[in-house]
Write an enzyme that holds these catalytic residues in place. Structure first.
Site, PDB file in Angstrom:
ATOM      1  CG  ASN A  60      -1.739  -1.270   1.323  1.00 53.40           C
ATOM      2  OD1 ASN A  60      -1.482  -2.097   2.183  1.00 53.40           O
ATOM      3  ND2 ASN A  60      -2.669  -1.464   0.405  1.00 53.40           N
ATOM      4  CB  ILE A  80       0.516   6.337   2.599  1.00 55.09           C
ATOM      5  CG1 ILE A  80       1.949   6.613   3.047  1.00 55.09           C
ATOM      6  CG2 ILE A  80      -0.119   5.261   3.446  1.00 55.09           C
ATOM      7  CD1 ILE A  80       2.040   7.409   4.312  1.00 55.09           C
ATOM      8  CB  CYS A  81      -2.921   3.194  -0.859  1.00 54.73           C
ATOM      9  SG  CYS A  81      -4.625   2.833  -1.243  1.00 54.73           S
ATOM     10  CG  LEU A  82      -4.424   4.980   5.800  1.00 57.43           C
ATOM     11  CD1 LEU A  82      -4.511   3.481   6.015  1.00 57.43           C
ATOM     12  CD2 LEU A  82      -3.451   5.589   6.805  1.00 57.43           C
TER      13      LEU A  82
END
Ligand SMILES: [Zn+2]
Ligand SMILES: [Zn+2]
Ligand SMILES: [Zn+2]
Ligand SMILES: [Zn+2]
Ligand SMILES: [Zn+2]
Ligand SMILES: [Zn+2]
Ligand SMILES: [Zn+2]
Lengths: 377, 150
Positions: free
Chosen positions: B79, B86-88
């Site tokens: 992620n 950041i993939c959040l």
């Protein structure tokens, strides 16, 4: 006062406020509190801004529209409105404190530190100075003859270049504009040795510097020390790059060969076990040595016992022989006496042995035989 | 730039006075909206023992819009992409102005402990994570050793 809005969210409160009275968005005590259908409370400006971005409650994310928001119960509003705050101009010098809802009135009527328009020229002036004559007229400074606005005169006097100042070292009175320059040459200013960067701890008045430097070992060694310092920085740099390379290399080594680099503990452990082995060997050797000694002692004792017995035998034999010789001698003496008695004259011993004593002779022989046997015992 | 909002001052004070274990955030002296962040990799994850550096920036309309955060230390994670982005969800669509710097950093630390290859940002990493999780975790561990240890 100006129509400027009060920024309630940046007010300073006299005491810490219970976090239940704070807005979850701006984290300050609620201003104009509202609550939602999901029963969360916010400042009205905060929740409105949030709803422009996302139609959900910021706290629990349930869907939320502007019409789901309504003013909070009056009790909550009163609680936050009556919190005591400092005047927003406290940094300018206002020491006034009051309940939050009174701040606006204080600023618009009383606060001495609010800027107002000058009655005469329209320029900005603090309320405390607004009642006097216009402070924006120029005035000549009596020291430096510059033209300064009256309102700025107080600040100017702190830095007027025309005013005399006193040198803090030599107490010389001198114009302020030249004071700084003077300090660089003041004979009584405290300075440190020009070799202080090399470690000379000396500090003293400027007039004593030349005297000090004539004897200062650091100034003397300056070229050498500087060369050393340069080398040191060069080596440090090299050390750093080398360390980096080692760091890059170590993980690889650790992966490929985990047993090779022995830690100090492992080495010490090896030495200790080796020492233990050697100690055991030595114990074994000394035990065998003891055994051998005992064996040797026994052998020696056996041997000497036999020798002693033999010696006793020999002694006995010698005794026998002596007795025999004694007997023979006595026999001989008796024999000559007998011949004297029988033949009446002295003759040679060999011829004297006559047939009258053969039995005695043979008896002596037998006796000697017996002694011989005794020797053999 | 306008004066720093009270909320940012309060958050910064709390971050310094009462730091989250394993997380450190220090504002730049010349720009109080810019933070140097370090996060310790969570225990029993491939990032254990690693110390990861991040940068965090609070945009002008924070907290209405989320902080911008990026990994500076290289990290192998489905992620997080090559550039450290950041993939959040809470950093994007699911941001709420009630969230704070500390809660966001905590969710990033949690993301290290629980990678989610179903919602990938680094596609090749996520692919490998799905195909051969053991090998992917070993790579992550190796990257942690080489890039995230001092
Ligand atoms: Zn608010
Ligand atoms: Zn809610
Ligand atoms: Zn005031
Ligand atoms: Zn005026
Ligand atoms: Zn002047
Ligand atoms: Zn002086
Ligand atoms: Zn010196």
């Amino acid at each position: 006062m100006d129509s400027e809005q009060i920024d309630y969210q940046s007010l300073n409160y006299l005491s810490t406020v219970d976090h239940n009275l704070c807005c979850p968005i701006c984290r300050s005590p609620l201003v104009d509190p509202v609550y939602t259908t999901c029963l969360h409370t916010f400042c009205s400006t905060c929740i409105n801004k949030a709803l422009e971005r996302s139609q959900t409650c910021p706290v629990d994310r349930t869907p939320l529209q502007a019409e789901d928001v309504s003013p909070a119960p009056i009790m909550i509003a009163n609680l936050v409105n009556e919190l005591a705050v400092l005047c927003p101009n406290s940094e300018l010098g206002c020491t006034f404190t009051c309940a939050r809802y009174l701040v606006e009135a204080h600023l618009s009527h009383d606060c001495e530190f609010v800027y107002m328009k000058c009655r005469e020229c329209g320029d900005k002036v603090l309320r405390r100075d607004a009642g006097r004559e216009c402070l924006h007229q120029l005035e000549e400074c009596t020291h430096c003859f510059q033209h300064i606005k009256k309102i700025d005169m107080e600040a100017h006097e702190k830095e007027c270049p025309g005013l005399l100042g006193e040198c803090m070292h030599c107490r010389l009175e001198i114009e302020r504009s030249e004071l700084k320059e003077h300090e660089f040459t003041c004979e009584e200013a405290t300075i440190s040795c020009s070799s202080s960067s090399l470690g000379c701890p000396w500090s003293g008045q400027r007039k004593e510097l030349s005297h000090h430097q004539a004897a200062c070992p650091f100034t003397f060694l300056r070229p050498v020390l500087q060369a050393h310092a340069e080398r040191l920085t060069k080596l440090e740099l090299e050390n750093r790059t080398l360390r980096k390379r080692i760091e890059q290399l170590t993980p690889r080594i650790n992966q490929s060969n985990t047993t090779e680099p022995l830690s100090f503990d492992e080495q010490a452990y090896q030495f200790l076990t080796e020492q233990e082995h050697m100690r055991q060997d030595m114990e074994r050797l000394s035990a065998t040595l003891g055994e051998l000694e005992i064996k040797q002692g026994m052998l020696l004792m056996n041997e000497s016992l036999r020798t002693k017995e033999e010696l006793a035998g020999i002694r006995a034999a010698i005794n026998g022989i002596r007795m025999q010789i004694h007997w023979l001698l006595t026999v001989r003496v008796h024999g000559t006496e007998h011949r004297h008695v029988v033949g009446g004259g002295a003759g040679t011993p060999s011829n004297s042995a006559g047939p009258s004593h053969p039995a005695e002779h043979s008896a002596s022989r037998r006796l000697s035989d017996n002694f011989g046997q005794g020797v053999k015992l | 730039m306008a004066a720093l909002p009270k909320r940012i001052i309060k958050e910064t004070e709390r971050l310094v006075a009462d730091p989250v274990p394993g997380i450190n955030a220090t504002p730049h002296e010349d720009n109080l909206r810019y933070f140097d962040v370090t996060i310790h990799g969570p225990a029993s994850s491939p990032y254990e023992e690693g110390i990861f550096r991040l940068e965090l920036f609070l945009p002008e309309d924070y907290p209405m819009s989320p902080p911008k955060i990026r990994f500076l230390t290289k990290i192998y994670h489905p992620n997080i992409d090559k550039l450290g982005r950041i993939c959040l969800d809470v950093l994007k669509t699911n941001w709420s102005p009630a969230l704070q710097i500390r809660t966001i950093l905590l969710s990033i630390q949690a993301l290290l402990g629980a990678p989610n290859p179903e919602d990938p940002l680094a596609n090749d990493v996520a692919q490998r994570w799905k195909e051969d999780e053991k090998a992917a975790i070993e790579t992550a561990r190796e990257w942690t050793r080489t890039h995230a240890t001092v």
